[in-house]
Motif scaffolding. Structure first.
Motif, PDB file in Angstrom:
ATOM      1  N   ASP A  40       0.839   4.218  -2.799  1.00 58.55           N
ATOM      2  CA  ASP A  40       0.675   5.635  -2.452  1.00 58.55           C
ATOM      3  C   ASP A  40       1.831   6.476  -2.993  1.00 58.55           C
ATOM      4  O   ASP A  40       1.628   7.579  -3.506  1.00 58.55           O
ATOM      5  N   CYS A  91       0.840  -1.211   0.000  1.00 59.00           N
ATOM      6  CA  CYS A  91       0.000   0.000   0.000  1.00 59.00           C
ATOM      7  C   CYS A  91       0.873   1.260   0.000  1.00 59.00           C
ATOM      8  O   CYS A  91       0.565   2.232  -0.683  1.00 59.00           O
ATOM      9  N   ARG A 122       1.327   6.929  -6.721  1.00 60.35           N
ATOM     10  CA  ARG A 122       0.302   7.957  -7.004  1.00 60.35           C
ATOM     11  C   ARG A 122       0.861   9.356  -6.791  1.00 60.35           C
ATOM     12  O   ARG A 122       0.611  10.261  -7.601  1.00 60.35           O
TER      13      ARG A 122
END
Length: 148
Positions: A51, A47, A54
């Motif tokens: 992140d 995760c 992104r």
């Protein structure tokens, strides 16, 4: 010898992702294998990488902010000062110029020394005495007294 990478905590993983981005191949070499191993087995690490990916994509889309005119003027002034200092360095302090400056000083000294000699010495007058150039006999007598 142990070939297993040292274990990595999630806090270390997050710090590396924040500092170096989402691509573990650009992370420090000694921590890459441990980071890949943690990302392969931990959902939280995966995760964190998503992140970071992104965030990198968002930063790539945003235009870079334009610097202020004051900042541009300061940078140009610093560049000009560096250029001036570079030319001073090239003309005076470069090792290539040092021998030339020394030779010029030596030639100037030889020229001035030769120009100050009396003409009687230049034409080879055997009666000429160098003590007259040094201040005469009295001056050399004082020097002899000081040396004793």
């Amino acid at each position: 010898m142990n070939d297993r990478p040292a274990a990595m905590t999630l806090a270390e993983f997050e710090a590396l992702a924040d500092r170096f981005g989402a691509d573990p191949s650009v992370w420090p070499l000694d921590r890459r294998d441990a980071a890949r191993a943690l990302a392969a087995r931990d959902d939280t690490a995966q995760c964190m990488l998503r992140d970071a990916t992104r965030l990198e994509r968002l930063l790539d889309v945003l235009p870079a902010p334009r610097p202020s005119e004051a900042l541009e003027a300061r940078v140009l002034a610093m560049a000009q000062a560096e250029t001036d200092a570079h030319w001073i360095w090239m003309l005076v302090a470069r090792p290539v110029w040092r021998p030339a400056l020394l030779a010029a000083a030596m030639l100037g000294g030889v020229y001035l020394g030769a120009a100050a000699l009396p003409t009687a010495l230049a034409v080879g007058d055997p009666s000429f005495d160098l003590t007259t150039v040094a201040g005469g006999g009295d001056t050399l007598g004082y020097v002899d007294l000081l040396e004793e």
